[in-house]
Design a protein around this motif. Structure first.
Motif, PDB file in Angstrom:
ATOM      1  N   SER A  63       0.821  -1.205   0.000  1.00 23.12           N
ATOM      2  CA  SER A  63       0.000   0.000   0.000  1.00 23.12           C
ATOM      3  C   SER A  63       0.862   1.266   0.000  1.00 23.12           C
ATOM      4  O   SER A  63       0.344   2.370  -0.093  1.00 23.12           O
ATOM      5  CB  SER A  63      -0.929  -0.001   1.221  1.00 23.12           C
ATOM      6  N   SER A  64       2.179   1.080   0.104  1.00 21.77           N
ATOM      7  CA  SER A  64       3.097   2.220   0.149  1.00 21.77           C
ATOM      8  C   SER A  64       3.207   2.893  -1.222  1.00 21.77           C
ATOM      9  O   SER A  64       3.315   2.220  -2.251  1.00 21.77           O
ATOM     10  CB  SER A  64       4.475   1.752   0.613  1.00 21.77           C
ATOM     11  N   ARG A  65       3.209   4.218  -1.230  1.00 19.14           N
ATOM     12  CA  ARG A  65       3.358   4.961  -2.483  1.00 19.14           C
ATOM     13  C   ARG A  65       4.817   5.038  -2.930  1.00 19.14           C
ATOM     14  O   ARG A  65       5.102   5.295  -4.096  1.00 19.14           O
ATOM     15  CB  ARG A  65       2.791   6.382  -2.334  1.00 19.14           C
ATOM     16  N   LYS A  66       5.730   4.854  -1.997  1.00 15.60           N
ATOM     17  CA  LYS A  66       7.152   4.819  -2.312  1.00 15.60           C
ATOM     18  C   LYS A  66       7.764   3.583  -1.685  1.00 15.60           C
ATOM     19  O   LYS A  66       7.399   3.188  -0.574  1.00 15.60           O
ATOM     20  CB  LYS A  66       7.874   6.067  -1.791  1.00 15.60           C
ATOM     21  N   ILE A  67       8.679   2.970  -2.398  1.00 16.09           N
ATOM     22  CA  ILE A  67       9.402   1.798  -1.907  1.00 16.09           C
ATOM     23  C   ILE A  67      10.883   2.135  -1.973  1.00 16.09           C
ATOM     24  O   ILE A  67      11.370   2.595  -3.011  1.00 16.09           O
ATOM     25  CB  ILE A  67       9.104   0.564  -2.774  1.00 16.09           C
ATOM     26  N   LEU A  68      11.585   1.935  -0.887  1.00 12.28           N
ATOM     27  CA  LEU A  68      13.014   2.232  -0.853  1.00 12.28           C
ATOM     28  C   LEU A  68      13.784   0.920  -0.733  1.00 12.28           C
ATOM     29  O   LEU A  68      13.676   0.223   0.278  1.00 12.28           O
ATOM     30  CB  LEU A  68      13.339   3.145   0.341  1.00 12.28           C
ATOM     31  N   LEU A  69      14.511   0.570  -1.784  1.00 16.66           N
ATOM     32  CA  LEU A  69      15.353  -0.619  -1.745  1.00 16.66           C
ATOM     33  C   LEU A  69      16.771  -0.241  -1.322  1.00 16.66           C
ATOM     34  O   LEU A  69      17.338   0.725  -1.844  1.00 16.66           O
ATOM     35  CB  LEU A  69      15.407  -1.296  -3.115  1.00 16.66           C
ATOM     36  N   LYS A  70      17.304  -0.998  -0.368  1.00 21.28           N
ATOM     37  CA  LYS A  70      18.718  -0.884  -0.020  1.00 21.28           C
ATOM     38  C   LYS A  70      19.395  -2.195  -0.406  1.00 21.28           C
ATOM     39  O   LYS A  70      18.917  -3.276  -0.017  1.00 21.28           O
ATOM     40  CB  LYS A  70      18.890  -0.626   1.485  1.00 21.28           C
ATOM     41  N   VAL A  71      20.483  -2.089  -1.144  1.00 23.73           N
ATOM     42  CA  VAL A  71      21.100  -3.276  -1.732  1.00 23.73           C
ATOM     43  C   VAL A  71      22.601  -3.280  -1.454  1.00 23.73           C
ATOM     44  O   VAL A  71      23.273  -2.242  -1.560  1.00 23.73           O
ATOM     45  CB  VAL A  71      20.887  -3.307  -3.259  1.00 23.73           C
ATOM     46  N   LYS A  72      23.116  -4.471  -1.117  1.00 20.63           N
ATOM     47  CA  LYS A  72      24.559  -4.689  -1.100  1.00 20.63           C
ATOM     48  C   LYS A  72      24.862  -5.862  -2.023  1.00 20.63           C
ATOM     49  O   LYS A  72      24.406  -6.984  -1.791  1.00 20.63           O
ATOM     50  CB  LYS A  72      25.068  -4.994   0.315  1.00 20.63           C
ATOM     51  N   LEU A  73      25.601  -5.590  -3.095  1.00 23.41           N
ATOM     52  CA  LEU A  73      26.038  -6.649  -4.007  1.00 23.41           C
ATOM     53  C   LEU A  73      27.339  -7.226  -3.478  1.00 23.41           C
ATOM     54  O   LEU A  73      28.201  -6.489  -2.986  1.00 23.41           O
ATOM     55  CB  LEU A  73      26.235  -6.088  -5.417  1.00 23.41           C
ATOM     56  N   ASN A  74      27.511  -8.539  -3.613  1.00 21.47           N
ATOM     57  CA  ASN A  74      28.751  -9.128  -3.094  1.00 21.47           C
ATOM     58  C   ASN A  74      29.840  -9.231  -4.150  1.00 21.47           C
ATOM     59  O   ASN A  74      30.922  -9.711  -3.887  1.00 21.47           O
ATOM     60  CB  ASN A  74      28.504 -10.488  -2.442  1.00 21.47           C
ATOM     61  N   PRO A 108      23.703   0.302 -10.146  1.00 19.71           N
ATOM     62  CA  PRO A 108      24.762   1.182  -9.642  1.00 19.71           C
ATOM     63  C   PRO A 108      25.827   1.414 -10.712  1.00 19.71           C
ATOM     64  O   PRO A 108      25.991   0.602 -11.629  1.00 19.71           O
ATOM     65  CB  PRO A 108      25.326   0.399  -8.451  1.00 19.71           C
ATOM     66  N   PHE A 109      26.537   2.506 -10.594  1.00 18.39           N
ATOM     67  CA  PHE A 109      27.556   2.878 -11.564  1.00 18.39           C
ATOM     68  C   PHE A 109      28.916   2.347 -11.134  1.00 18.39           C
ATOM     69  O   PHE A 109      29.346   2.511  -9.988  1.00 18.39           O
ATOM     70  CB  PHE A 109      27.597   4.395 -11.710  1.00 18.39           C
ATOM     71  N   LYS A 110      29.600   1.684 -12.037  1.00 20.70           N
ATOM     72  CA  LYS A 110      30.966   1.184 -11.869  1.00 20.70           C
ATOM     73  C   LYS A 110      31.120   0.372 -10.593  1.00 20.70           C
ATOM     74  O   LYS A 110      30.395  -0.571 -10.356  1.00 20.70           O
ATOM     75  CB  LYS A 110      31.966   2.333 -11.972  1.00 20.70           C
ATOM     76  N   GLU A 111      32.111   0.756  -9.736  1.00 19.66           N
ATOM     77  CA  GLU A 111      32.484  -0.129  -8.628  1.00 19.66           C
ATOM     78  C   GLU A 111      31.577   0.008  -7.419  1.00 19.66           C
ATOM     79  O   GLU A 111      31.786  -0.667  -6.404  1.00 19.66           O
ATOM     80  CB  GLU A 111      33.939   0.145  -8.201  1.00 19.66           C
ATOM     81  N   ASN A 112      30.576   0.847  -7.464  1.00 22.47           N
ATOM     82  CA  ASN A 112      29.673   1.006  -6.317  1.00 22.47           C
ATOM     83  C   ASN A 112      28.840  -0.266  -6.115  1.00 22.47           C
ATOM     84  O   ASN A 112      28.173  -0.716  -7.033  1.00 22.47           O
ATOM     85  CB  ASN A 112      28.742   2.189  -6.545  1.00 22.47           C
ATOM     86  N   ASN A 113      28.888  -0.826  -4.915  1.00 24.04           N
ATOM     87  CA  ASN A 113      28.143  -2.055  -4.677  1.00 24.04           C
ATOM     88  C   ASN A 113      27.125  -1.953  -3.552  1.00 24.04           C
ATOM     89  O   ASN A 113      26.409  -2.898  -3.269  1.00 24.04           O
ATOM     90  CB  ASN A 113      29.105  -3.219  -4.389  1.00 24.04           C
ATOM     91  N   ILE A 114      27.041  -0.783  -2.894  1.00 26.73           N
ATOM     92  CA  ILE A 114      26.042  -0.572  -1.853  1.00 26.73           C
ATOM     93  C   ILE A 114      25.292   0.710  -2.198  1.00 26.73           C
ATOM     94  O   ILE A 114      25.901   1.766  -2.384  1.00 26.73           O
ATOM     95  CB  ILE A 114      26.679  -0.455  -0.454  1.00 26.73           C
ATOM     96  N   PHE A 115      23.966   0.618  -2.280  1.00 31.38           N
ATOM     97  CA  PHE A 115      23.199   1.774  -2.747  1.00 31.38           C
ATOM     98  C   PHE A 115      21.749   1.657  -2.317  1.00 31.38           C
ATOM     99  O   PHE A 115      21.290   0.597  -1.866  1.00 31.38           O
ATOM    100  CB  PHE A 115      23.284   1.880  -4.278  1.00 31.38           C
ATOM    101  N   SER A 116      21.020   2.754  -2.479  1.00 37.42           N
ATOM    102  CA  SER A 116      19.580   2.744  -2.248  1.00 37.42           C
ATOM    103  C   SER A 116      18.891   3.385  -3.443  1.00 37.42           C
ATOM    104  O   SER A 116      19.473   4.218  -4.139  1.00 37.42           O
ATOM    105  CB  SER A 116      19.225   3.498  -0.968  1.00 37.42           C
TER     106      SER A 116
END
Length: 311
Positions: A63-74, A108-116
């Motif tokens: 029911s949320s109008r916004k969803i915030l994903l937080k991701v860490k790629l290994n 994510p751009f280039k070497e960035n592996n943690i983002f929201s």
């Protein structure tokens, strides 16, 4: 997109959301990261496949109008010949009565592996997010607005997913985004669950194919190689159940001079180039083994015509 030093970093949006860790929650993530594949594989094979995100999907309604994903790629290995929206892409669809409508894709751009990343949503919509085809996910948090609800979504064929086995072609190496590998396209077109196994060498291949054929699953799509084809077919013939629908793909390097199609006993076999009209061969890439997006759709359409729907 906001890049983070740690997945526990507080973003500029955090105060508006409640977060749920769904990294190991098979109620929300469908595919081959979880215990559901143990029944197919011995321990060594299970350990080699359980962490890949290729072919996996995040499915939910909220029911949320916004969803915030937080991701860490290994891993954030760069693939210079594959676009980031494929290797590290999160391809987002809204699902309405089994029909999928594309919303957005982000990576994510280039070497960035943690983002929201924020996804805007119509309240109570169902979403399906196709996860990266090459980078694996170490941690995945989903944030919904406070006082909102998050619900898992099941597929109609939850207990009988389509099984795909193949190489980087199956993984969608030349697709423009993660959702456009042919297994992912088929999952959307049929609104069916699936499990994708990507094998990069011949080690344990017979053991894997044997395990897959011995499963109870109705639809199995196998991309077979020349040097293991004969033995694989013999193994399939011995183990195949009458109720199983086996589709076999071969690429154009395959020499079938000694192949007796009559021996394939109700199995369907497709050579890549046979799927295309002569004026459509440009939809194959220059190596004749991978596909443009449109080529992926042609292959997916052919397979869909031969899928048995046992919901």
């Amino acid at each position: 997109m906001e890049y983070l030093k740690s997945i526990n970093d507080v973003t500029s949006q955090d105060e508006n959301f409640n977060f749920i860790d769904i990294t190991d929650n098979s109620d929300f993530i469908h595919g081959n990261m979880f215990d559901s594949i143990k029944e197919f594989l011995n321990k060594s094979l299970y350990d080699s496949f359980k962490k890949t995100s290729s072919g996996n999907r995040l499915c939910f309604s909220t029911s949320s109008r916004k969803i915030l994903l937080k991701v860490k790629l290994n891993n954030v290995e760069e693939y210079p010949n594959i676009v980031d929206w494929n290797t590290k892409g999160f391809d987002v669809y809204e699902v309405n009565n089994g029909i999928y409508y594309h919303k957005t894709v982000f990576a994510p751009f280039k070497e960035n592996n943690i983002f929201s990343e924020i996804i805007h949503n119509k309240p109570n919509s169902q979403l399906c997010v196709f996860l990266p085809n090459f980078s694996n996910i170490e941690k995945l948090l989903i944030g919904i607005e406070k006082d909102s609800e998050l619900k898992s979504v099941k597929y109609p064929n939850e207990e009988n997913p389509i099984i795909f086995y193949g190489n980087t072609t199956t993984q969608g190496a030349s697709a423009s985004r993660s959702g456009n590998s042919y297994p992912n396209i088929i999952s959307r077109k049929k609104n069916m669950d699936m499990i994708t196994f990507i094998h990069k060498d011949n080690e344990n291949e017979y053991s894997l194919i044997k395990s897959l054929i011995q499963s109870k699953n109705s639809n199995i799509v196998l991309l077979l190689k020349q040097n293991t084809f004969k033995t694989s077919i013999e193994e399939i013939q011995k183990l195949k159940k009458d109720t199983q629908n086996i589709i076999i793909l071969i690429d154009d390097d395959f020499n079938d001079d000694n192949l007796n199609y009559d021996e394939l006993n109700n199995m369907k076999i497709f050579r890549y180039s046979e799927l295309f009209e002569i004026n459509e061969l440009d939809y194959l890439t220059t190596d004749k083994k991978h596909f443009t997006d449109y080529g992926m759709y042609i292959l997916a359409k052919k397979i869909c015509e031969n899928i048995t729907e046992n919901h």
